[in-house]
Design a protein around this motif. Structure first.
Motif, PDB file in Angstrom:
ATOM      1  N   ALA A 255       0.875  -1.081   0.256  1.00 42.57           N
ATOM      2  CA  ALA A 255       0.072   0.091  -0.037  1.00 42.57           C
ATOM      3  C   ALA A 255       0.702   1.394  -0.057  1.00 42.57           C
ATOM      4  N   THR A 256       2.189   1.243  -0.134  1.00 38.05           N
ATOM      5  CA  THR A 256       3.087   2.374  -0.029  1.00 38.05           C
ATOM      6  C   THR A 256       3.898   2.358  -1.332  1.00 38.05           C
ATOM      7  N   ASN A 257       3.864   1.505  -2.313  1.00 33.68           N
ATOM      8  CA  ASN A 257       4.545   1.455  -3.477  1.00 33.68           C
ATOM      9  C   ASN A 257       4.656   2.677  -4.389  1.00 33.68           C
ATOM     10  N   ALA A 258       3.461   3.537  -4.175  1.00 37.48           N
ATOM     11  CA  ALA A 258       3.617   4.645  -5.013  1.00 37.48           C
ATOM     12  C   ALA A 258       4.114   5.916  -4.437  1.00 37.48           C
ATOM     13  N   LEU A 259       4.687   5.600  -3.204  1.00 34.66           N
ATOM     14  CA  LEU A 259       5.114   6.985  -2.320  1.00 34.66           C
ATOM     15  C   LEU A 259       6.660   6.789  -2.553  1.00 34.66           C
ATOM     16  N   ASP A 260       7.331   8.141  -2.486  1.00 29.25           N
ATOM     17  CA  ASP A 260       8.808   8.078  -2.450  1.00 29.25           C
ATOM     18  C   ASP A 260       9.240   7.510  -1.042  1.00 29.25           C
ATOM     19  N   LEU A 261      10.653   7.313  -1.325  1.00 31.55           N
ATOM     20  CA  LEU A 261      11.117   6.501  -0.013  1.00 31.55           C
ATOM     21  C   LEU A 261      10.890   7.291   1.283  1.00 31.55           C
ATOM     22  N   ALA A 262      11.162   8.660   1.113  1.00 29.83           N
ATOM     23  CA  ALA A 262      11.204   9.478   2.396  1.00 29.83           C
ATOM     24  C   ALA A 262       9.829   9.583   2.922  1.00 29.83           C
ATOM     25  N   THR A 263       8.828   9.694   2.066  1.00 27.46           N
ATOM     26  CA  THR A 263       7.436   9.661   2.666  1.00 27.46           C
ATOM     27  C   THR A 263       7.014   8.386   3.277  1.00 27.46           C
ATOM     28  N   GLU A 264       7.401   7.037   2.505  1.00 27.05           N
ATOM     29  CA  GLU A 264       6.967   5.752   2.941  1.00 27.05           C
ATOM     30  C   GLU A 264       7.710   5.491   4.315  1.00 27.05           C
ATOM     31  N   ASN A 265       9.007   5.991   4.485  1.00 25.32           N
ATOM     32  CA  ASN A 265       9.650   5.927   5.859  1.00 25.32           C
ATOM     33  C   ASN A 265       8.987   6.574   6.932  1.00 25.32           C
ATOM     34  N   GLU A 266       8.641   7.919   6.522  1.00 25.08           N
ATOM     35  CA  GLU A 266       7.859   8.569   7.471  1.00 25.08           C
ATOM     36  C   GLU A 266       6.752   7.923   8.074  1.00 25.08           C
ATOM     37  N   ILE A 267       5.792   7.520   7.235  1.00 23.24           N
ATOM     38  CA  ILE A 267       4.608   6.861   7.392  1.00 23.24           C
ATOM     39  C   ILE A 267       4.804   5.728   8.352  1.00 23.24           C
TER      40      ILE A 267
END
Length: 207
Positions: free
Chosen positions: A131-143
């Motif tokens: 569910a996070t594959n469309a996010l950039d790495l920084a946003t994914e890590n923050e979430i």
């Protein structure tokens, strides 16, 4: 975690109660929950790979038909899902419409709304199916860091292909051809499971 066709989505569908099992059992806190009425009372939040949004406001897409403690909970879930800055940048804020087929927002914003929606009802278990594959790495890590900071308030089950993400989790379930062939931390699997170590090495993510 596992290769394509290994049974990850089928396992999630079993946990969601979409597939009945005729062998094995579901255990929660050492208690057999298979076909248990108690299991049906557990709140599960699910974020699939493809998020469906209605042509309505961001707010309505998050709360759906829920009407309890809306404002306070909205602040919490939009913060965890990294939506706050995006919402505040919009002229109509959280009342901004997503458009038909979510045409007015990006894929990453769509996924963040899906995560916020799943969190809104305070689930006991949160399942993220890539569910996070469309996010950039920084946003994914923050979430993910925000979710993991919830501590023992919630159990997170995540299907992921980015190996560096797996290091954040207490346990990794490694599947091959529908069978569980590894269970442990990233370090334990890398040291003890040849197939997992090979996958890591092939991905140039050396632990």
């Amino acid at each position: 975690k596992g290769v394509t066709g290994s049974g990850k989505t089928s396992l999630v569908n079993i946990l969601l109660g979409l597939i009945d099992i005729n062998k094995g059992k579901i255990v929660l806190d050492d208690q057999d929950m298979t076909n248990s009425k108690l299991y049906k009372k557990i709140k599960i939040g699910y974020v699939p790979q493809s998020i469906f949004l209605v042509d309505d406001s961001i707010k309505q897409n998050i709360i759906l038909n829920n009407q309890t403690n809306i404002d306070e909970r909205l602040i919490e879930v939009t913060k965890i899902s990294c939506l706050t800055d995006f919402i505040n940048s919009l002229p109509k804020k959280i009342l901004t419409h997503t458009g038909e087929h979510a045409s007015k927002i990006s894929g990453g914003q769509k996924q963040r709304i899906g995560i916020a929606r799943a969190l809104f009802t305070k689930p006991d278990i949160l399942i993220l199916d890539e569910a996070t594959n469309a996010l950039d790495l920084a946003t994914e890590n923050e979430i993910l860091n925000s979710l993991l900071n919830l501590g023992r308030k919630i159990t997170i089950i995540m299907i992921a292909h980015r190996l560096d993400i797996l290091k954040k989790f207490d346990k990794i379930i490694f599947l091959e051809k529908g069978k569980l062939t590894g269970l442990g931390t990233f370090k334990e699997l890398f040291n003890e499971n040849l197939a997992f170590r090979k996958l890591v090495n092939q991905s140039n993510n050396i632990y």
